[in-house]
Write a protein that holds these residues in place. Structure first.
Motif, mmCIF file in Angstrom:
data_model
loop_
_atom_site.group_PDB
_atom_site.id
_atom_site.type_symbol
_atom_site.label_atom_id
_atom_site.label_comp_id
_atom_site.label_asym_id
_atom_site.label_seq_id
_atom_site.Cartn_x
_atom_site.Cartn_y
_atom_site.Cartn_z
ATOM 1 N N ASN A 75 18.881 15.421 40.906
ATOM 2 C CA ASN A 75 18.859 14.674 42.170
ATOM 3 C C ASN A 75 18.978 13.183 41.888
ATOM 4 O OD1 ASN A 75 18.258 17.104 43.436
ATOM 5 N ND2 ASN A 75 16.049 16.759 43.318
ATOM 6 N N ALA A 76 19.359 12.420 42.912
ATOM 7 C CA ALA A 76 19.451 10.960 42.758
ATOM 8 C C ALA A 76 18.582 10.274 43.803
ATOM 9 C CB ALA A 76 20.894 10.511 42.885
ATOM 10 N N GLY A 77 17.962 9.171 43.403
ATOM 11 C CA GLY A 77 17.124 8.397 44.322
ATOM 12 C C GLY A 77 17.960 7.490 45.219
ATOM 13 N N THR A 78 17.290 6.512 45.814
ATOM 14 C CA THR A 78 17.928 5.599 46.764
ATOM 15 C C THR A 78 19.183 4.931 46.181
ATOM 16 O OG1 THR A 78 15.825 5.145 47.821
ATOM 17 C CG2 THR A 78 17.513 3.464 48.059
ATOM 18 N N GLY A 79 20.236 4.837 47.001
ATOM 19 C CA GLY A 79 21.390 3.991 46.679
ATOM 20 C C GLY A 79 22.234 4.447 45.511
ATOM 21 N N VAL A 80 22.417 5.765 45.355
ATOM 22 C CA VAL A 80 23.307 6.210 44.276
ATOM 23 C C VAL A 80 24.730 5.732 44.608
ATOM 24 C CG1 VAL A 80 23.772 8.481 45.333
ATOM 25 C CG2 VAL A 80 24.031 8.194 42.882
ATOM 26 N N ALA A 81 25.454 5.262 43.593
ATOM 27 C CA ALA A 81 26.837 4.785 43.752
ATOM 28 C C ALA A 81 26.968 3.680 44.790
ATOM 29 C CB ALA A 81 27.773 5.939 44.097
ATOM 30 N N GLU A 82 25.901 2.903 44.987
ATOM 31 C CA GLU A 82 26.000 1.834 45.996
ATOM 32 C C GLU A 82 27.004 0.800 45.511
ATOM 33 O OE1 GLU A 82 23.952 -1.477 46.118
ATOM 34 O OE2 GLU A 82 23.910 -1.434 43.942
ATOM 35 N N ASN A 83 27.809 0.314 46.443
ATOM 36 C CA ASN A 83 28.847 -0.670 46.150
ATOM 37 C C ASN A 83 29.834 -0.195 45.080
ATOM 38 O OD1 ASN A 83 29.409 -3.219 47.424
ATOM 39 N ND2 ASN A 83 29.440 -4.061 45.353
ATOM 40 N N MET A 84 30.100 1.106 45.032
ATOM 41 C CA MET A 84 31.094 1.621 44.072
ATOM 42 C C MET A 84 32.473 1.038 44.415
ATOM 43 S SD MET A 84 31.931 5.407 42.707
ATOM 44 C CE MET A 84 31.937 6.376 44.184
ATOM 45 N N MET A 85 33.255 0.710 43.371
ATOM 46 C CA MET A 85 34.585 0.134 43.567
ATOM 47 C C MET A 85 35.681 1.185 43.369
ATOM 48 S SD MET A 85 33.549 -2.829 44.284
ATOM 49 C CE MET A 85 35.005 -3.852 44.416
ATOM 50 N N SER A 86 35.509 2.012 42.327
ATOM 51 C CA SER A 86 36.478 3.077 42.064
ATOM 52 C C SER A 86 35.810 4.095 41.147
ATOM 53 C CB SER A 86 37.741 2.499 41.415
ATOM 54 O OG SER A 86 37.414 1.937 40.154
ATOM 55 N N GLY A 87 36.535 5.150 40.801
ATOM 56 C CA GLY A 87 35.959 6.183 39.947
ATOM 57 C C GLY A 87 35.344 7.299 40.781
ATOM 58 N N VAL A 88 34.557 8.156 40.106
ATOM 59 C CA VAL A 88 33.947 9.302 40.793
ATOM 60 C C VAL A 88 32.481 9.402 40.383
ATOM 61 C CG1 VAL A 88 34.005 11.795 41.129
ATOM 62 C CG2 VAL A 88 36.136 10.570 40.711
ATOM 63 N N VAL A 89 31.616 9.607 41.358
ATOM 64 C CA VAL A 89 30.216 9.915 41.058
ATOM 65 C C VAL A 89 29.926 11.284 41.664
ATOM 66 C CG1 VAL A 89 27.808 9.269 41.397
ATOM 67 C CG2 VAL A 89 29.522 7.507 40.942
ATOM 68 N N HIS A 90 29.486 12.220 40.835
ATOM 69 C CA HIS A 90 29.286 13.599 41.282
ATOM 70 C C HIS A 90 27.824 13.991 41.042
ATOM 71 C CE1 HIS A 90 31.127 17.920 41.290
ATOM 72 N NE2 HIS A 90 30.061 17.827 42.033
ATOM 73 N N VAL A 91 27.095 14.237 42.139
ATOM 74 C CA VAL A 91 25.673 14.571 42.032
ATOM 75 C C VAL A 91 25.503 16.076 42.273
ATOM 76 C CG1 VAL A 91 23.350 14.045 42.845
ATOM 77 C CG2 VAL A 91 25.137 12.302 42.995
ATOM 78 N N MET A 92 24.891 16.766 41.300
ATOM 79 C CA MET A 92 24.754 18.220 41.422
ATOM 80 C C MET A 92 23.618 18.619 42.373
ATOM 81 S SD MET A 92 27.226 18.822 39.571
ATOM 82 C CE MET A 92 28.172 17.738 38.510
ATOM 83 N N GLY A 93 22.651 17.730 42.578
ATOM 84 C CA GLY A 93 21.517 18.055 43.447
ATOM 85 C C GLY A 93 21.599 17.312 44.776
ATOM 86 N N ASP A 94 20.431 16.887 45.286
ATOM 87 C CA ASP A 94 20.346 16.120 46.533
ATOM 88 C C ASP A 94 20.348 14.623 46.223
ATOM 89 O OD1 ASP A 94 19.956 18.541 47.859
ATOM 90 O OD2 ASP A 94 17.773 18.389 47.729
ATOM 91 N N VAL A 95 20.629 13.824 47.245
ATOM 92 C CA VAL A 95 20.523 12.367 47.078
ATOM 93 C C VAL A 95 19.594 11.802 48.142
ATOM 94 C CG1 VAL A 95 22.793 12.134 46.009
ATOM 95 C CG2 VAL A 95 22.573 11.870 48.480
ATOM 96 N N ALA A 101 26.121 3.360 49.713
ATOM 97 C CA ALA A 101 26.033 2.197 50.614
ATOM 98 C C ALA A 101 27.006 1.105 50.187
ATOM 99 C CB ALA A 101 24.615 1.650 50.591
ATOM 100 N N THR A 102 27.687 0.536 51.149
ATOM 101 C CA THR A 102 28.623 -0.604 50.986
ATOM 102 C C THR A 102 29.758 -0.326 49.993
ATOM 103 O OG1 THR A 102 27.544 -1.809 49.162
ATOM 104 C CG2 THR A 102 26.683 -2.221 51.368
ATOM 105 N N GLY A 103 29.989 0.946 49.636
ATOM 106 C CA GLY A 103 31.033 1.261 48.644
ATOM 107 C C GLY A 103 32.418 0.830 49.095
ATOM 108 N N HIS A 104 33.176 0.241 48.161
ATOM 109 C CA HIS A 104 34.528 -0.238 48.474
ATOM 110 C C HIS A 104 35.603 0.787 48.163
ATOM 111 C CE1 HIS A 104 33.655 -4.628 49.094
ATOM 112 N NE2 HIS A 104 32.517 -4.194 48.596
ATOM 113 N N GLY A 105 35.327 1.692 47.205
ATOM 114 C CA GLY A 105 36.353 2.653 46.823
ATOM 115 C C GLY A 105 35.748 3.758 45.996
ATOM 116 N N GLY A 106 36.600 4.631 45.479
ATOM 117 C CA GLY A 106 36.113 5.729 44.663
ATOM 118 C C GLY A 106 35.636 6.894 45.512
ATOM 119 N N LEU A 107 35.141 7.925 44.819
ATOM 120 C CA LEU A 107 34.713 9.151 45.506
ATOM 121 C C LEU A 107 33.301 9.524 45.072
ATOM 122 C CD1 LEU A 107 35.352 11.748 47.183
ATOM 123 C CD2 LEU A 107 36.332 12.728 45.093
#
Lengths: 228, 298
Positions: A75-95, A101-107
């Motif tokens: 699981n991930a706590g508050t603000g996972v991948a916040e303000n991400m610009m590009s790339g991929v963040v993949h969380v297997m559990g809950d967030v 938040a405020t992410g500009h790009g990516g998945l």
């Protein structure tokens, strides 16, 4: 293969090594053990590497991510991948709250549920949540797509700009100036592509409803005072 | 900020280690609340006896105190000192007499809590220091709640440290701030409740005590507090046999929980839960806003 054990090493050591990774390095697979809810793991990565984090993470994991592909096996706590610009963040559990938040790009892909304020102020990021999302999600979302296979909580898309929300389940309530919109061909194509990138094969775009801005609150008008 | 930890055991084999686990959980939340810390522990007890946890700094007169109070009550009194706190065990129906005698003979004695099973220890200072001072890691019990405080609404004092207790075996810890606490306190005072501080969290504790006194269960009391209390809050509440969690409707303050066959655990952050045995296999989840979670010992 660079490997970090956060019981023996600090998050700062990990992040400094990541930030110092040479662009032509063959070390493209990073492994992080004993994350134990620590904050800011793999924040600020800017390299085309893959990072596997074994365990739950704390706040702002993979924040500001650029190009890296981060897999969180927990699981991930508050603000996972916040303000991400590009790339991929993949969380297997809950967030927890404010994912992407405020992410500009990516998945950002979430296998489980997301808590409140998922995609708050999103500015171009794509977010796919396979479970449900909490209240106030996509609040003031400016660009990007939020795709939800489960349900959405209260005040979805409150004060939204041009981000688009696709929900397959039930929406508890819509926020100010957020309305359901008819899906055009390009919306359907974008949704299909995102579903496929998130590895979802059994969901058809026609099973979703799309929400976006009614564009009544872009500029202050005294007649709309009650909606602010 | 503030940090909260809580542990409610389902498996009695873990009871000897309750304090050890809570102490590590509390230390992990030090950065969230370095001003002061407190712990409520539900340990051994019987319905015929009541435990008064008191703050009495001077240890030199403990012997006289026990003998004097025994003479006054005509009944045996147990006394256990932990740093500047003392736990007195007295017959369950003699609390007011005992307190009257104590206040008369010992200036500066302060009642921290009363209950058949609950003891509360709190002090200013860094949480790991406070836990060490009271030897928290040696305490055993069925459930316990801890708090690390970063003061925002009132001064950094021992009295302002959490947990707050406004009824026998009842305690509450709070992360957040209430905006209508003055009005609620006024109403509760009219109902006969007594408050010792200007602290907003003490009002939340008092509100629940008042509701439960009127016949509410812990779950019902917390449900009604969603409308009665205005502000930001994550509450963790303990009663003699119960443990409950509630977050405000917009879930301003963080909370994460874990449940397994052995325990239910609460932490402001997952870091506090990572120290628990078997956490890899527990169900870890974030409590929903405005939803009461309650557990009761069978």
């Amino acid at each position: 293969m660079p490997s970090f054990d956060l019981e023996q090493q600090t998050v700062r050591e990990l992040n400094q090594a990541l930030h110092g990774a040479a662009p032509d390095s063959n070390d493209t697979l990073w492994e992080v053990a004993n994350s134990d809810g620590k904050h800011a793991i793999a924040a600020g990565a800017d390299a085309a590497v893959e990072i596997d984090i074994r365990g739950h993470v704390g706040y702002y994991c993979a924040g500001m991510n650029k190009r890296a592909s981060v897999r969180i096996h927990g699981n991930a706590g508050t603000g996972v991948a916040e303000n991400m610009m590009s790339g991929v963040v993949h969380v297997m559990g809950d967030v927890s709250q404010s994912a992407g938040a405020t992410g500009h790009g990516g998945l950002l892909i979430v296998e489980g549920d997301a808590a409140a304020r998922c995609g708050i102020s999103m500015k171009g990021i794509d977010i796919v949540v396979k479970g449900s999302i909490g209240a106030m999600s996509a609040f003031m979302g400016q660009a990007g797509n939020l795709v939800v296979l489960g349900d959405a909580g209260d005040a979805l898309g409150d004060s939204i700009y041009e981000a688009k929300i696709f929900v397959r389940g039930r929406v508890k309530s819509l926020g100010a100036d957020c309305i359901e919109k008819p899906m055009a061909e390009d919306d359907r194509a974008r949704l299909a592509e995102l579903l496929s990138r998130a590895g979802i094969e059994d969901a058809r775009p026609d099973g979703f409803r799309m929400y976006g801005s009614a564009r009544r609150l872009y500029h202050f008008h005294v007649d709309n005072i009650a909606s602010y | 900020m503030c940090g909260i930890v809580g542990l409610f055991l389902k498996n009695e084999k873990l009871e000897p280690d309750l304090g050890r686990h809570l102490s590590r959980m509390l230390a992990s939340m030090s950065a969230r609340g370095p001003d002061s810390a407190g712990i409520a522990i539900y340990g051994a007890g019987s319905v015929e006896r009541i435990k008064l946890t008191l703050r009495i700094t001077d240890a030199s007169s403990d012997g006289d105190l026990a003998t004097g109070l025994e003479a006054e009550l005509g009944a045996p009194v147990d006394l256990v000192r932990r740093s500047n706190h003392v736990v007195l065990g007295i017959p369950g129906d003699r609390q007011s007499e005992a307190l009257a005698w104590l206040h008369q003979h010992y200036a500066g004695v302060h009642l921290v809590s009363a209950g058949s099973r609950m003891e509360i220890y709190k002090e200013v200072g860094r949480p790991e220091q406070v836990a060490g001072q009271f030897k928290l890691s040696e305490m055993r019990g069925t459930h316990g709640i801890g708090h690390t405080r970063m003061a925002t609404e009132s001064a950094v004092t021992t009295d302002g440290a959490h947990p707050f207790s406004t009824g026998a075996d009842q305690c509450l810890v709070h992360n957040g701030s209430l905006s209508n606490h003055n009005a609620v306190r006024r109403n509760l005072k009219r109902e006969g409740l007594v408050f010792e501080t200007e602290n907003d969290s003490e009002v939340a504790a008092g509100y629940l005590t008042w509701r439960m006194r009127g016949g509410d269960s812990l779950r019902e009391a917390l449900t009604s507090s969603i409308d009665a209390l205005d502000g930001f809050f994550t509450f963790v509440v303990g009663t003699r046999d119960g443990f409950a969690v509630l977050r405000d409707p917009i879930a301003c303050k963080p909370a994460v929980m874990a449940e397994s066959d052995d325990y239910v655990a609460f932490g402001s952050e997952f870091r506090a839960l990572a120290v628990l045995p078997g956490i890899e296999d527990a169900r870890v989840f974030e409590p929903e806003p405005a939803t009461v979670y309650a557990w009761e010992r069978r």
